[in-house]
Design a protein around this motif. Structure first.
Motif, PDB file in Angstrom:
ATOM      1  N   ALA A  16      -4.500  11.905   0.005  1.00 46.77           N
ATOM      2  CA  ALA A  16      -3.167  12.401  -0.353  1.00 46.77           C
ATOM      3  C   ALA A  16      -2.825  12.113  -1.814  1.00 46.77           C
ATOM      4  N   GLY A  17      -3.314  11.001  -2.351  1.00 48.09           N
ATOM      5  CA  GLY A  17      -3.094  10.677  -3.756  1.00 48.09           C
ATOM      6  C   GLY A  17      -1.788   9.975  -4.064  1.00 48.09           C
ATOM      7  N   ASN A  18      -1.017   9.616  -3.045  1.00 49.54           N
ATOM      8  CA  ASN A  18       0.259   8.932  -3.290  1.00 49.54           C
ATOM      9  C   ASN A  18       0.063   7.613  -4.015  1.00 49.54           C
ATOM     10  N   CYS A  19      -0.976   6.887  -3.673  1.00 52.85           N
ATOM     11  CA  CYS A  19      -1.233   5.586  -4.302  1.00 52.85           C
ATOM     12  C   CYS A  19      -1.512   5.746  -5.797  1.00 52.85           C
ATOM     13  N   VAL A  20      -2.210   6.793  -6.156  1.00 52.82           N
ATOM     14  CA  VAL A  20      -2.537   7.046  -7.564  1.00 52.82           C
ATOM     15  C   VAL A  20      -1.272   7.380  -8.351  1.00 52.82           C
ATOM     16  N   GLU A  21      -0.383   8.143  -7.748  1.00 53.94           N
ATOM     17  CA  GLU A  21       0.870   8.489  -8.413  1.00 53.94           C
ATOM     18  C   GLU A  21       1.733   7.253  -8.642  1.00 53.94           C
ATOM     19  N   VAL A  22       1.755   6.342  -7.687  1.00 55.61           N
ATOM     20  CA  VAL A  22       2.612   5.155  -7.766  1.00 55.61           C
ATOM     21  C   VAL A  22       1.991   4.047  -8.612  1.00 55.61           C
ATOM     22  N   ALA A  23       0.689   3.837  -8.469  1.00 55.59           N
ATOM     23  CA  ALA A  23       0.030   2.705  -9.142  1.00 55.59           C
ATOM     24  C   ALA A  23      -1.301   3.129  -9.762  1.00 55.59           C
ATOM     25  N   PRO A  24      -1.275   3.950 -10.811  1.00 58.85           N
ATOM     26  CA  PRO A  24      -2.517   4.452 -11.407  1.00 58.85           C
ATOM     27  C   PRO A  24      -3.379   3.383 -12.071  1.00 58.85           C
ATOM     28  N   ASP A  25      -2.825   2.209 -12.335  1.00 52.22           N
ATOM     29  CA  ASP A  25      -3.640   1.124 -12.895  1.00 52.22           C
ATOM     30  C   ASP A  25      -4.529   0.486 -11.837  1.00 52.22           C
ATOM     31  N   PHE A  26      -4.226   0.736 -10.567  1.00 51.69           N
ATOM     32  CA  PHE A  26      -4.970   0.119  -9.477  1.00 51.69           C
ATOM     33  C   PHE A  26      -5.791   1.107  -8.660  1.00 51.69           C
ATOM     34  N   PHE A  27      -5.375   2.379  -8.643  1.00 49.93           N
ATOM     35  CA  PHE A  27      -6.032   3.359  -7.785  1.00 49.93           C
ATOM     36  C   PHE A  27      -6.371   4.624  -8.558  1.00 49.93           C
ATOM     37  N   ASP A  28      -7.468   5.253  -8.152  1.00 52.18           N
ATOM     38  CA  ASP A  28      -7.865   6.557  -8.670  1.00 52.18           C
ATOM     39  C   ASP A  28      -8.357   7.357  -7.474  1.00 52.18           C
ATOM     40  N   GLN A  29      -8.722   8.603  -7.715  1.00 50.67           N
ATOM     41  CA  GLN A  29      -9.242   9.442  -6.646  1.00 50.67           C
ATOM     42  C   GLN A  29     -10.635   9.925  -6.983  1.00 50.67           C
ATOM     43  N   ASP A  30     -11.482   9.951  -5.968  1.00 47.84           N
ATOM     44  CA  ASP A  30     -12.843  10.456  -6.112  1.00 47.84           C
ATOM     45  C   ASP A  30     -12.764  11.945  -6.440  1.00 47.84           C
ATOM     46  N   PRO A  31     -13.428  12.388  -7.504  1.00 46.55           N
ATOM     47  CA  PRO A  31     -13.352  13.800  -7.871  1.00 46.55           C
ATOM     48  C   PRO A  31     -14.005  14.737  -6.853  1.00 46.55           C
ATOM     49  N   MET A  32     -14.862  14.212  -6.006  1.00 48.53           N
ATOM     50  CA  MET A  32     -15.543  15.056  -5.021  1.00 48.53           C
ATOM     51  C   MET A  32     -14.687  15.321  -3.781  1.00 48.53           C
TER      52      MET A  32
END
Length: 70
Positions: A16-32
Protein backbone atom coordinates in the motif's frame (compact mmCIF):
# COMPACT_ATOMS: atom_id res chain seq x y z
CA UNK A 1 14.37 5.20 27.74
CA UNK A 2 15.19 2.18 25.55
CA UNK A 3 15.27 2.59 21.80
CA UNK A 4 12.78 0.64 19.76
CA UNK A 5 13.43 -1.69 16.87
CA UNK A 6 11.26 -2.28 13.83
CA UNK A 7 10.21 -5.69 12.58
CA UNK A 8 8.55 -6.02 9.18
CA UNK A 9 6.35 -9.02 8.41
CA UNK A 10 7.03 -9.23 4.70
CA UNK A 11 4.51 -12.00 4.14
CA UNK A 12 1.73 -9.63 5.25
CA UNK A 13 2.79 -6.59 3.21
CA UNK A 14 0.45 -5.77 0.33
CA UNK A 15 2.42 -2.77 -0.98
CA UNK A 16 0.00 0.00 0.00
CA UNK A 17 2.93 2.36 0.64
CA UNK A 18 1.41 4.15 3.63
CA UNK A 19 4.54 3.56 5.70
CA UNK A 20 6.72 5.17 3.03
CA UNK A 21 4.50 8.24 2.90
CA UNK A 22 4.59 8.66 6.69
CA UNK A 23 8.20 7.67 7.44
CA UNK A 24 10.37 7.73 4.29
CA UNK A 25 13.57 7.74 6.37
CA UNK A 26 12.69 4.26 7.63
CA UNK A 27 10.73 2.61 4.81
CA UNK A 28 10.91 2.28 1.04
CA UNK A 29 9.11 0.14 -1.50
CA UNK A 30 10.49 -2.62 -3.68
CA UNK A 31 10.35 -1.39 -7.29
CA UNK A 32 9.29 -4.84 -8.50
CA UNK A 33 6.29 -5.59 -6.29
CA UNK A 34 5.81 -2.53 -4.10
CA UNK A 35 6.37 -4.36 -0.82
CA UNK A 36 8.10 -2.66 2.07
CA UNK A 37 11.87 -2.36 2.39
CA UNK A 38 13.11 -1.57 5.90
CA UNK A 39 15.87 1.04 5.69
CA UNK A 40 16.70 1.44 9.39
CA UNK A 41 15.63 -1.13 12.01
CA UNK A 42 16.70 1.00 15.00
CA UNK A 43 14.46 3.87 16.12
CA UNK A 44 15.95 6.77 18.09
CA UNK A 45 13.70 8.25 20.80
CA UNK A 46 13.05 11.38 18.71
CA UNK A 47 11.72 9.29 15.81
CA UNK A 48 9.36 7.01 17.75
CA UNK A 49 6.20 9.01 17.02
CA UNK A 50 6.63 8.96 13.23
CA UNK A 51 7.47 5.24 13.17
CA UNK A 52 4.52 4.43 15.42
CA UNK A 53 2.28 6.39 13.04
CA UNK A 54 3.65 4.43 10.09
CA UNK A 55 2.92 1.16 11.90
CA UNK A 56 -0.59 2.34 12.75
CA UNK A 57 -1.48 3.30 9.16
CA UNK A 58 -0.38 -0.06 7.75
CA UNK A 59 -3.64 -1.69 6.58
CA UNK A 60 -2.34 -5.22 7.20
CA UNK A 61 -0.32 -4.66 10.41
CA UNK A 62 2.96 -5.64 8.73
CA UNK A 63 5.07 -3.31 10.92
CA UNK A 64 5.78 -4.26 14.52
CA UNK A 65 7.69 -2.11 17.02
CA UNK A 66 9.68 -3.76 19.80
CA UNK A 67 11.23 -2.13 22.84
CA UNK A 68 14.94 -2.85 22.84
CA UNK A 69 16.22 -4.78 25.85
CA UNK A 70 18.15 -2.62 28.26
Amino acid sequence: MANKTIEVLHERCMGAGNCVEVAPDFFDQDPMDGTVILLHPQVAPGDEAVVEKAANVCPVAAIILHSAAS
